[in-house]
Design an enzyme around this catalytic site. Structure first.
Site, PDB file in Angstrom:
ATOM      1  N   ASN A  73     -23.738 -10.557  -8.092  1.00 33.77           N
ATOM      2  CA  ASN A  73     -22.515 -10.083  -8.734  1.00 33.77           C
ATOM      3  C   ASN A  73     -21.735  -9.231  -7.741  1.00 33.77           C
ATOM      4  O   ASN A  73     -22.051  -8.075  -7.510  1.00 33.77           O
ATOM      5  CB  ASN A  73     -22.860  -9.270  -9.991  1.00 33.77           C
ATOM      6  CG  ASN A  73     -21.635  -8.929 -10.808  1.00 33.77           C
ATOM      7  OD1 ASN A  73     -20.509  -9.081 -10.362  1.00 33.77           O
ATOM      8  ND2 ASN A  73     -21.860  -8.459 -12.023  1.00 33.77           N
TER       9      ASN A  73
ATOM     10  N   ASN B  77     -14.798  -8.924 -13.063  1.00 32.43           N
ATOM     11  CA  ASN B  77     -14.581 -10.237 -13.673  1.00 32.43           C
ATOM     12  C   ASN B  77     -15.791 -10.726 -14.476  1.00 32.43           C
ATOM     13  O   ASN B  77     -15.883 -11.908 -14.793  1.00 32.43           O
ATOM     14  CB  ASN B  77     -14.192 -11.276 -12.605  1.00 32.43           C
ATOM     15  CG  ASN B  77     -15.308 -11.535 -11.585  1.00 32.43           C
ATOM     16  OD1 ASN B  77     -16.472 -11.234 -11.818  1.00 32.43           O
ATOM     17  ND2 ASN B  77     -14.937 -12.097 -10.447  1.00 32.43           N
ATOM     18  N   ASP B  78     -16.713  -9.839 -14.806  1.00 32.83           N
ATOM     19  CA  ASP B  78     -17.907 -10.254 -15.547  1.00 32.83           C
ATOM     20  C   ASP B  78     -17.544 -10.931 -16.876  1.00 32.83           C
ATOM     21  O   ASP B  78     -18.230 -11.859 -17.311  1.00 32.83           O
ATOM     22  CB  ASP B  78     -18.820  -9.066 -15.816  1.00 32.83           C
ATOM     23  CG  ASP B  78     -19.522  -8.584 -14.547  1.00 32.83           C
ATOM     24  OD1 ASP B  78     -19.292  -9.187 -13.485  1.00 32.83           O
ATOM     25  OD2 ASP B  78     -20.280  -7.600 -14.634  1.00 32.83           O
TER      26      ASP B  78
ATOM     27  N   GLY C 126     -23.062 -12.475 -14.735  1.00 28.49           N
ATOM     28  CA  GLY C 126     -22.056 -11.827 -13.904  1.00 28.49           C
ATOM     29  C   GLY C 126     -22.006 -12.254 -12.453  1.00 28.49           C
ATOM     30  O   GLY C 126     -21.150 -11.766 -11.701  1.00 28.49           O
TER      31      GLY C 126
ATOM     32  N   ASP D 285     -20.979 -14.233  -9.197  1.00 32.07           N
ATOM     33  CA  ASP D 285     -19.638 -14.763  -8.951  1.00 32.07           C
ATOM     34  C   ASP D 285     -19.468 -15.191  -7.499  1.00 32.07           C
ATOM     35  O   ASP D 285     -20.383 -15.059  -6.674  1.00 32.07           O
ATOM     36  CB  ASP D 285     -18.578 -13.734  -9.347  1.00 32.07           C
ATOM     37  CG  ASP D 285     -18.814 -12.354  -8.736  1.00 32.07           C
ATOM     38  OD1 ASP D 285     -19.380 -12.272  -7.624  1.00 32.07           O
ATOM     39  OD2 ASP D 285     -18.435 -11.350  -9.370  1.00 32.07           O
TER      40      ASP D 285
ATOM     41  N   ASP E 252     -22.892 -34.968 -10.489  1.00 27.56           N
ATOM     42  CA  ASP E 252     -23.822 -34.846 -11.603  1.00 27.56           C
ATOM     43  C   ASP E 252     -23.864 -36.150 -12.406  1.00 27.56           C
ATOM     44  O   ASP E 252     -22.847 -36.832 -12.569  1.00 27.56           O
ATOM     45  CB  ASP E 252     -23.352 -33.691 -12.489  1.00 27.56           C
ATOM     46  CG  ASP E 252     -24.278 -33.420 -13.644  1.00 27.56           C
ATOM     47  OD1 ASP E 252     -25.410 -32.983 -13.391  1.00 27.56           O
ATOM     48  OD2 ASP E 252     -23.864 -33.653 -14.800  1.00 27.56           O
TER      49      ASP E 252
ATOM     50  N   GLU F 265     -26.431 -37.842  -8.246  1.00 23.36           N
ATOM     51  CA  GLU F 265     -27.664 -37.597  -8.995  1.00 23.36           C
ATOM     52  C   GLU F 265     -28.027 -38.886  -9.725  1.00 23.36           C
ATOM     53  O   GLU F 265     -27.459 -39.224 -10.755  1.00 23.36           O
ATOM     54  CB  GLU F 265     -27.475 -36.461 -10.000  1.00 23.36           C
ATOM     55  CG  GLU F 265     -28.761 -36.157 -10.756  1.00 23.36           C
ATOM     56  CD  GLU F 265     -28.556 -35.225 -11.934  1.00 23.36           C
ATOM     57  OE1 GLU F 265     -29.486 -34.469 -12.264  1.00 23.36           O
ATOM     58  OE2 GLU F 265     -27.471 -35.269 -12.555  1.00 23.36           O
TER      59      GLU F 265
END
Length: 611
Positions: A132, A137-138, A157, A159, A324, A353
């Site tokens: 974090n 910006n949490d 949190g 980032d 993905d 994947e």
């Protein structure tokens, strides 16, 4: 050319009836692109009642759907120089609003950017759980889920700034490329931290930072000669994606009507005996109920995904994609998506994947596969993930040896390398964010050393998972949160900081120091990157193989026994004949090879550079 103020989203509207905020996607494009016909998706209330007109841009086509809030306008950017171009939206010949559309200047030689390859070591992080760097910006007032580190499955949190703050740590470890799980906005009310249910694919989630922060991450990596790989999702979006809440057209997503669950049977993609209903439920079924399945057969959906992917490459200066759930989408649509990107960037790299458990089925999905050619299929996908090697590693180092158990499982995986058209360009891994951690399966450092030595010395592109290099554990059976724990030291107030040597326990230091030695050596070992493999059937749980490129020859020995062994070197004479000695990489000790035998300690790897 009519000049307007040159920020991307400028709209000037005439008349209160049209006073509204529009979305225009892609928000800009670049001059000089191979992909020079751009389909603009313009979104606004009753926007389809307007007619696009431009003196500056050639309008190739205009398409409306049953939803009046969408207007699809294809423009030509061929021959255009960087600048801001005017697009008028008129009704009965009167201009109701004007849109300034920016064509930006590309980075020099952008089309020739070099993607990740077998010389790289990829470090996988889940950003919410890594560090974090910006507590402001949490949480975001515009997004539903708020930070709560006490919840195992909540947002914690981590980032982009936290990642940037610790790039020196990754560089010290020996990583050369960073793969982060998705960073685009995910506005789910719970479990949004994994970010695979995206709600806006043109904006970074505000709880991770901004688009500019993401671009800065790429810049900071490139300063260190490191690469950035974006985790891209072509198969599905989240239920709260703004377009899902107001679909452009009914078949933008797969409908049954509404939700239909995938059967996860990806083998139906190539099974000549598959029933139509099974094939449909694999390909069109939703991955989970909260992730509507995108319809790559719809030309507009496919075009949107292609342009979004190219936009991110140019905007953020990316070096690769990990895609993905690649093999869940319509395979012809996915092939077209992949080819469009690789045509624009011939030296880029994309790894899909393809979570299957048979080498022929995985090889089917790699570009120019002769397996795929049996059915006239070419995915154009440069790289796939070696899930069968992952499967073998998960058991081989702890099983009692027999004819088909133990290290023979690892050996047998490589015997099928002939199936792949480009064996150096497959991703090898022991774990990732969806599997139990390798240190949970094998809690002893000695096993970690054996497995990481294997990862670092076999063909392909090795990928490691954050925190394993300090011994982090996690059991998939306990839930995803257990395999996605917070990295110690990534949060202010953590009781220890494992990012710093002074903050590591003795056990963490032992893991890290071994990893650092191994991975930094790998950077210079060209025979590992591109060399031929010669391996010998494991005997008594000792696996010996060589990597050879020109004059460079490297011998790898993995002793999976608790006890020391004495190798009879005569068995390896086809490689060792005339080689008197070598140097063991992990200990920097000389190794005598002319005496006919080699002593290998129990549960020990050796990497010997032959002299």
């Amino acid at each position: 050319m009519r000049r307007l103020i040159t920020y991307t989203f400028l709209m000037l509207w005439v008349g209160m009836a049209y006073s509204q905020q529009l979305r225009v996607e892609p928000p800009n494009w670049w001059a000089g692109m191979l992909h020079d016909e751009v389909e603009l998706m313009i979104y606004g209330k009753e926007i389809s009642t307007l007619e696009p007109v431009s003196d500056d841009l050639e309008i190739l086509s205009v398409r409306r759907t049953d939803n009046p809030n969408y207007l699809f306008v294809t423009i030509s950017t061929a021959g255009k120089t960087p600048g801001s171009y005017a697009l008028e939206l008129q009704k009965k010949g009167r201009t109701k609003m004007e849109v300034a559309y920016d064509l930006l200047e590309r980075r020099a030689d952008s089309e020739n950017r070099k993607g990740f390859d077998s010389s790289d070591l990829i470090y996988l992080i889940m950003p919410d759980r890594f560090a974090n760097g910006d507590t402001d910006n949490d949480s975001s007032p515009d997004l539903i889920e708020k930070a709560d580190r006490s919840l195992p499955g909540g947002r914690h949190g981590g980032d982009i700034q936290g990642v940037i703050d610790h790039l020196d740590y990754l560089q010290e470890l020996g990583a050369t490329a960073l793969w982060s799980t998705p960073l685009c906005q995910d506005n789910d009310s719970t479990y949004s931290y994994h970010t695979y249910a995206q709600s806006d694919v043109y904006h970074i989630d505000a709880r991770y930072g901004s688009n500019e922060d993401y671009r800065r991450l790429a810049q900071e990596l490139h300063k260190r000669d490191m690469k950035l790989i974006m985790d891209y999702v072509t198969n599905h979006w989240g239920m709260l994606h703004w377009m899902i809440k107001d679909l452009p057209e009914y078949d933008w997503i797969h409908q049954f009507p509404g939700y239909g669950q995938t059967n996860y049977r990806m083998t139906t993609q190539m099974d000549p005996n598959a029933s139509a209903i099974d094939t449909r439920y694999n390909e069109d079924g939703w991955f989970v109920k909260t992730m509507p399945d995108l319809n790559q057969r719809n030309p507009a959906t496919l075009k949107y995904l292609i342009q979004n992917a190219i936009w991110w490459i140019e905007y953020a200066d990316l070096d690769g994609f990990r895609v993905d759930t690649y093999s869940y989408g319509n395979k012809e649509g996915m092939a077209a998506w992949t080819k469009a990107i690789m045509d624009e960037y011939p030296n880029f790299n994309i790894v899909g994947e393809v979570w299957m458990h048979d080498q022929a089925q995985m090889a089917y999905w790699q570009k120019d596969s002769k397996v795929g050619a049996i059915q006239g299929f070419n995915s154009h996908l440069p790289s796939v993930m070696d899930f069968t090697l992952h499967d073998a590693i998960s058991d081989a180092f702890k099983e009692e040896a027999s004819w088909d158990k133990g290290l023979i499982e690892v050996y047998e995986n490589f015997t099928n390398d002939f199936l792949y058209p480009d064996i150096d360009n497959i991703m090898v891994f022991a774990e990732n964010h969806d599997t139990s951690r390798i240190n949970e399966l094998y809690p002893e450092l000695q096993d970690y050393k054996l497995i990481m030595t294997l990862m670092a010395t076999v063909r392909g592109i090795p990928q490691i998972y954050y925190g394993s290099e300090i011994g982090m554990k996690g059991d998939k059976a306990q839930g995803d949160a257990d395999i996605r724990r917070d990295f110690p030291g990534g949060w202010e107030g953590d009781t220890q900081n494992a990012f710093e040597a002074s903050g590591r326990t003795a056990e963490q230091a032992a893991y890290f120091d071994f990893s650092k030695t191994l991975f930094n050596w790998r950077k210079t070992a060209t025979a590992i990157h591109k060399g031929k493999t010669v391996h010998f059937v494991p005997q008594d749980e000792v696996y010996v193989y060589f990597r050879i490129l020109g004059e460079q020859r490297i011998m790898v020995v993995l002793n999976n026994n608790d006890d020391p062994v004495t190798l009879d070197l005569a068995r390896f004479a086809e490689i060792l004949e005339g080689v008197p000695a070598g140097e063991e990489v992990l200990t920097s000790q000389p190794v005598e090879l002319s005496g006919g035998t080699l002593e290998v300690a129990g549960k020990t790897p050796m990497i010997i550079e032959l002299k």
